[in-house]
Write a protein that holds these residues in place. Structure first.
Motif, PDB file in Angstrom:
ATOM      1  N   LEU A   6       0.816  -1.208   0.000  1.00 50.52           N
ATOM      2  CA  LEU A   6       0.000   0.000   0.000  1.00 50.52           C
ATOM      3  C   LEU A   6       0.854   1.264   0.000  1.00 50.52           C
ATOM      4  O   LEU A   6       0.507   2.262  -0.621  1.00 50.52           O
ATOM      5  CB  LEU A   6      -0.929  -0.020   1.223  1.00 50.52           C
ATOM      6  N   VAL A   7       2.011   1.220   0.642  1.00 56.81           N
ATOM      7  CA  VAL A   7       2.875   2.396   0.749  1.00 56.81           C
ATOM      8  C   VAL A   7       3.802   2.558  -0.456  1.00 56.81           C
ATOM      9  O   VAL A   7       4.633   3.461  -0.490  1.00 56.81           O
ATOM     10  CB  VAL A   7       3.715   2.364   2.049  1.00 56.81           C
ATOM     11  N   GLY A   8       3.692   1.684  -1.469  1.00 54.91           N
ATOM     12  CA  GLY A   8       4.448   1.828  -2.686  1.00 54.91           C
ATOM     13  C   GLY A   8       5.708   0.999  -2.791  1.00 54.91           C
ATOM     14  O   GLY A   8       6.398   1.054  -3.793  1.00 54.91           O
ATOM     15  N   MET A   9       6.043   0.238  -1.788  1.00 50.31           N
ATOM     16  CA  MET A   9       7.256  -0.580  -1.867  1.00 50.31           C
ATOM     17  C   MET A   9       6.903  -2.001  -2.312  1.00 50.31           C
ATOM     18  O   MET A   9       5.763  -2.433  -2.212  1.00 50.31           O
ATOM     19  CB  MET A   9       7.978  -0.609  -0.525  1.00 50.31           C
ATOM     20  N   LYS A  10       7.891  -2.705  -2.806  1.00 48.34           N
ATOM     21  CA  LYS A  10       7.718  -4.096  -3.218  1.00 48.34           C
ATOM     22  C   LYS A  10       8.032  -5.013  -2.036  1.00 48.34           C
ATOM     23  O   LYS A  10       8.882  -4.705  -1.210  1.00 48.34           O
ATOM     24  CB  LYS A  10       8.667  -4.437  -4.365  1.00 48.34           C
ATOM     25  N   SER A  11       7.339  -6.131  -1.997  1.00 42.66           N
ATOM     26  CA  SER A  11       7.558  -7.101  -0.932  1.00 42.66           C
ATOM     27  C   SER A  11       7.443  -8.497  -1.518  1.00 42.66           C
ATOM     28  O   SER A  11       6.533  -8.778  -2.289  1.00 42.66           O
ATOM     29  CB  SER A  11       6.518  -6.904   0.162  1.00 42.66           C
ATOM     30  N   ARG A  12       8.382  -9.350  -1.160  1.00 44.53           N
ATOM     31  CA  ARG A  12       8.351 -10.733  -1.630  1.00 44.53           C
ATOM     32  C   ARG A  12       7.865 -11.618  -0.498  1.00 44.53           C
ATOM     33  O   ARG A  12       8.256 -11.467   0.651  1.00 44.53           O
ATOM     34  CB  ARG A  12       9.744 -11.190  -2.065  1.00 44.53           C
ATOM     35  N   GLY A  13       7.002 -12.560  -0.852  1.00 42.84           N
ATOM     36  CA  GLY A  13       6.494 -13.488   0.145  1.00 42.84           C
ATOM     37  C   GLY A  13       6.282 -14.867  -0.435  1.00 42.84           C
ATOM     38  O   GLY A  13       5.970 -15.006  -1.622  1.00 42.84           O
ATOM     39  N   VAL A  14       6.482 -15.868   0.389  1.00 47.06           N
ATOM     40  CA  VAL A  14       6.182 -17.242   0.012  1.00 47.06           C
ATOM     41  C   VAL A  14       5.043 -17.703   0.915  1.00 47.06           C
ATOM     42  O   VAL A  14       5.146 -17.646   2.144  1.00 47.06           O
ATOM     43  CB  VAL A  14       7.410 -18.168   0.172  1.00 47.06           C
ATOM     44  N   TYR A  15       3.961 -18.118   0.301  1.00 47.00           N
ATOM     45  CA  TYR A  15       2.768 -18.506   1.035  1.00 47.00           C
ATOM     46  C   TYR A  15       2.416 -19.947   0.712  1.00 47.00           C
ATOM     47  O   TYR A  15       2.519 -20.384  -0.426  1.00 47.00           O
ATOM     48  CB  TYR A  15       1.593 -17.598   0.652  1.00 47.00           C
ATOM     49  N   GLU A  16       1.999 -20.688   1.734  1.00 51.70           N
ATOM     50  CA  GLU A  16       1.564 -22.064   1.547  1.00 51.70           C
ATOM     51  C   GLU A  16       0.129 -22.199   2.031  1.00 51.70           C
ATOM     52  O   GLU A  16      -0.178 -21.869   3.175  1.00 51.70           O
ATOM     53  CB  GLU A  16       2.458 -23.028   2.323  1.00 51.70           C
ATOM     54  N   ASN A  17      -0.751 -22.660   1.144  1.00 58.35           N
ATOM     55  CA  ASN A  17      -2.154 -22.831   1.470  1.00 58.35           C
ATOM     56  C   ASN A  17      -2.731 -23.961   0.612  1.00 58.35           C
ATOM     57  O   ASN A  17      -3.573 -23.722  -0.242  1.00 58.35           O
ATOM     58  CB  ASN A  17      -2.910 -21.514   1.228  1.00 58.35           C
ATOM     59  N   PRO A  18      -2.253 -25.190   0.815  1.00 55.55           N
ATOM     60  CA  PRO A  18      -2.690 -26.281  -0.063  1.00 55.55           C
ATOM     61  C   PRO A  18      -4.194 -26.551  -0.006  1.00 55.55           C
ATOM     62  O   PRO A  18      -4.830 -26.716  -1.050  1.00 55.55           O
ATOM     63  CB  PRO A  18      -1.885 -27.483   0.406  1.00 55.55           C
ATOM     64  N   GLY A  19      -4.768 -26.579   1.189  1.00 54.55           N
ATOM     65  CA  GLY A  19      -6.205 -26.837   1.312  1.00 54.55           C
ATOM     66  C   GLY A  19      -7.022 -25.752   0.643  1.00 54.55           C
ATOM     67  O   GLY A  19      -7.999 -26.028  -0.060  1.00 54.55           O
ATOM     68  N   GLY A  20      -6.619 -24.507   0.848  1.00 52.16           N
ATOM     69  CA  GLY A  20      -7.326 -23.388   0.226  1.00 52.16           C
ATOM     70  C   GLY A  20      -7.225 -23.425  -1.284  1.00 52.16           C
ATOM     71  O   GLY A  20      -8.192 -23.135  -1.995  1.00 52.16           O
TER      72      GLY A  20
END
Length: 103
Positions: free
Chosen positions: A29-43
């Motif tokens: 939201l503030v304009g910066m980039k962010s990297r994330g790794v998310y795990e949600n197999p059931g979803g």
């Protein structure tokens, strides 16, 4: 099975098979980039099942409008506007067009 039991089962099966792993770079939201790794197999499994169900039950116009509005919905939630009138309206739309899926 309860909803929690279903999700736990799908998390186990999906996790063992590498389903539901997302490695993304997003714009905060503030304009910066962010990297994330998310795990949600059931979803991920439940989302795909819903996507298939909707593809055979929704008419073309409703499906296209849902796809278009889902981006706005995600932006509002991401921006912390869960209790806004816009969210209420989008939820009402979603509830109305998916009634046919659950009959």
């Amino acid at each position: 099975m309860t909803p929690a039991e279903i999700l736990n089962y799908l998390n186990k099966i999906g996790g063992e098979n590498g389903i539901g792993i997302d490695d993304i770079v997003e714009n905060r939201l503030v304009g910066m980039k962010s990297r994330g790794v998310y795990e949600n197999p059931g979803g991920a499994i439940l989302y795909k099942a819903l996507e298939i169900l909707e593809s055979i039950t929704l008419d073309k116009d409703s499906a296209h409008l849902k796809d278009y509005l889902s981006i706005k919905f995600a932006d509002l939630v991401y921006d912390g506007k869960w209790y806004s009138n816009s969210i209420k309206g989008l939820l009402a739309f979603g509830n109305e067009i998916t009634k046919k899926c659950y009959r």
